[in-house]
Design an enzyme around this catalytic site. Sequence first.
Site, PDB file in Angstrom:
ATOM      1  N   LYS A 182      -7.627  31.047 -53.563  1.00 18.44           N
ATOM      2  CA  LYS A 182      -6.905  31.105 -52.093  1.00 18.44           C
ATOM      3  C   LYS A 182      -5.451  29.894 -51.855  1.00 18.44           C
ATOM      4  O   LYS A 182      -5.352  29.034 -52.936  1.00 18.44           O
ATOM      5  CB  LYS A 182      -7.779  30.595 -51.155  1.00 18.44           C
ATOM      6  N   ARG A 231     -19.676  24.968 -40.908  1.00 25.56           N
ATOM      7  CA  ARG A 231     -18.286  25.675 -40.515  1.00 25.56           C
ATOM      8  C   ARG A 231     -18.091  27.877 -40.952  1.00 25.56           C
ATOM      9  O   ARG A 231     -18.557  27.704 -39.588  1.00 25.56           O
ATOM     10  CB  ARG A 231     -18.045  25.570 -42.493  1.00 25.56           C
ATOM     11  N   HIS A 263     -21.981  28.246 -48.657  1.00 28.73           N
ATOM     12  CA  HIS A 263     -21.939  26.921 -49.047  1.00 28.73           C
ATOM     13  C   HIS A 263     -22.251  25.819 -49.226  1.00 28.73           C
ATOM     14  O   HIS A 263     -22.397  25.192 -48.173  1.00 28.73           O
ATOM     15  CB  HIS A 263     -19.794  27.076 -48.615  1.00 28.73           C
ATOM     16  N   ARG A 323     -18.168  30.889 -57.477  1.00 27.67           N
ATOM     17  CA  ARG A 323     -16.922  30.690 -57.300  1.00 27.67           C
ATOM     18  C   ARG A 323     -16.182  29.663 -57.891  1.00 27.67           C
ATOM     19  O   ARG A 323     -16.552  28.027 -56.626  1.00 27.67           O
ATOM     20  CB  ARG A 323     -16.772  30.460 -55.668  1.00 27.67           C
ATOM     21  N   TYR A 346      16.541   4.703 -45.272  1.00 24.03           N
ATOM     22  CA  TYR A 346      16.784   4.794 -44.081  1.00 24.03           C
ATOM     23  C   TYR A 346      16.484   3.296 -43.895  1.00 24.03           C
ATOM     24  O   TYR A 346      15.101   3.134 -44.720  1.00 24.03           O
ATOM     25  CB  TYR A 346      15.518   5.627 -43.551  1.00 24.03           C
ATOM     26  N   CYS A 384      13.040  10.036 -48.465  1.00 23.49           N
ATOM     27  CA  CYS A 384      13.910  11.064 -47.298  1.00 23.49           C
ATOM     28  C   CYS A 384      13.329  12.686 -47.596  1.00 23.49           C
ATOM     29  O   CYS A 384      12.483  12.928 -48.579  1.00 23.49           O
ATOM     30  CB  CYS A 384      15.546  10.671 -47.533  1.00 23.49           C
ATOM     31  N   ASP A 415      14.832  14.920 -48.350  1.00 25.34           N
ATOM     32  CA  ASP A 415      15.326  15.880 -49.726  1.00 25.34           C
ATOM     33  C   ASP A 415      14.793  14.459 -50.837  1.00 25.34           C
ATOM     34  O   ASP A 415      15.594  15.455 -51.596  1.00 25.34           O
ATOM     35  CB  ASP A 415      15.885  16.973 -49.127  1.00 25.34           C
TER      36      ASP A 415
HETATM   37  C1  LIG Z   1     -12.298  27.200 -51.491  1.00 19.54           C
HETATM   38  C2  LIG Z   1     -13.837  27.850 -51.827  1.00 19.54           C
HETATM   39  C3  LIG Z   1     -14.958  27.265 -53.153  1.00 19.54           C
HETATM   40  C4  LIG Z   1     -14.128  26.830 -54.471  1.00 19.54           C
HETATM   41  O1  LIG Z   1     -14.075  25.571 -54.309  1.00 19.54           O
HETATM   42  P1  LIG Z   1     -13.685  24.697 -55.415  1.00 19.54           P
HETATM   43  O2  LIG Z   1     -13.958  23.043 -54.516  1.00 19.54           O
HETATM   44  O3  LIG Z   1     -11.710  24.149 -55.378  1.00 19.54           O
HETATM   45  O4  LIG Z   1     -14.541  24.858 -56.827  1.00 19.54           O
HETATM   46  C5  LIG Z   1     -15.317  27.796 -53.150  1.00 19.54           C
HETATM   47  N1  LIG Z   1     -16.274  28.759 -52.101  1.00 19.54           N
HETATM   48  C6  LIG Z   1     -15.890  28.532 -50.929  1.00 19.54           C
HETATM   49  C7  LIG Z   1     -16.737  29.346 -49.355  1.00 19.54           C
HETATM   50  C8  LIG Z   1     -13.952  27.871 -50.810  1.00 19.54           C
HETATM   51  O5  LIG Z   1     -13.409  28.175 -49.045  1.00 19.54           O
END
Ligand SMILES: *Cc1c(COP(=O)(O)O)cnc(C)c1O
Length: 377
Positions: free
Chosen positions: A41, A138, A168, A224, A270, A318, A320
Amino acid sequence: MSQLFYRDTWAEIDLRAIAQNVSSISELYKNKGVHVMAVVKANGYGHGAIEVAKTALQSGASYLAVALLDEAIELRDAGINAPILVLGRIRPEDVQVAARLDIMVTVFQVDWLEQAKDFLEKEEQIQLHLKFDTGMGRIGLRTKDEAQLLLQFLKDHEQFQLIGIFTHFATADELDVSYVEEQHSRFKEMLEWVHEWDMNVPLIHTGNSAAGLRFPEKMFTLFRLGISMYGLTPSPEITEELPVKLKQAFSLKSRLVQVKELPPGESISYGATYVTKENEWIGTIPIGYADGWLRYHSTAGGEVLVNGERVPFVGRICMDQCMVKLSEKVETGTVVTLIGEDGNDKITMDEVAARLGTINYEIPCVIGARVPRVYVK
Ligand SMILES: *Cc1c(COP(=O)(O)O)cnc(C)c1O
């Protein structure tokens, strides 16, 4: 992929490091029936989603995950055929786009299913992963009543194929594991809710990098893998515990566009906040906050490497460009390392994150699209 660009600032992405990280992590799971799902992602955490996805798939990953449907489409457009899961919620009216591209989507609301049904043809099917919220707060389904309604709906509608269930963890990167244990036991109870319906759901997954590397026994069938694929540790406190050695893939480089010697009493940038105290060599780097190189890097006393030596930012960054105080005269065009190795020294992602008071995840993600990614294979 060598892409044409005309600026002297670039992010160097070491795909060999990514390949090595994925393969050593996949190796851990080889005989445990757990497959690696590479999380790409946010343009592969700023590293480049397509290149990272291809590298991960060649190195032991067999699934991909993204946050948005648009990100999944980008991978399909690049010719990537591996299974892809969208971890976030897609809009029900977009379900047909996902179905036709064979993209798996996350579901946790019955009304989403009711709405999505009207956007699929009778013979079309979509693969779903059911998300349970076991304590992250979430997205995800929380109660047995909601689960019953959702599972009933799935039983009645063949267009929707439940092939995955996941959750998660909120604290997998902390030393105290008690909350992970609590979420894990809630998840096992929720899996029972599904088993009561006699459904065979092949893909069960719980963990991100931290969870996968620390609690292999809590991974079920998929892991994941995000941040650690890129060679970064999920949090400094668990670095010692990790079972593999990770290699950071992302470096940020530029070249000095001007080097000048200024007498004492001259001001820089600046607000004229920095004033030379003696004869000083000042170098100008063509990167700024519009590239995601935020002004705070200078305020917080940040440094870069020039010819293997640390030199500090001076004056405000700045949009750039920004300036550093060199210790001696160097040639215009000399390479500047903002993140990464130069000679015997190294500015790690963790150092940069600590400088900004944040986590390493945030740093490559915010380096803008204006900074070309150069791949080292
Ligand atoms: C981003 C994400 C991950 C990956 O997490 P890491 O800590 O980068 O390994 C796994 N599961 C879900 C649902 C996520 O949103």
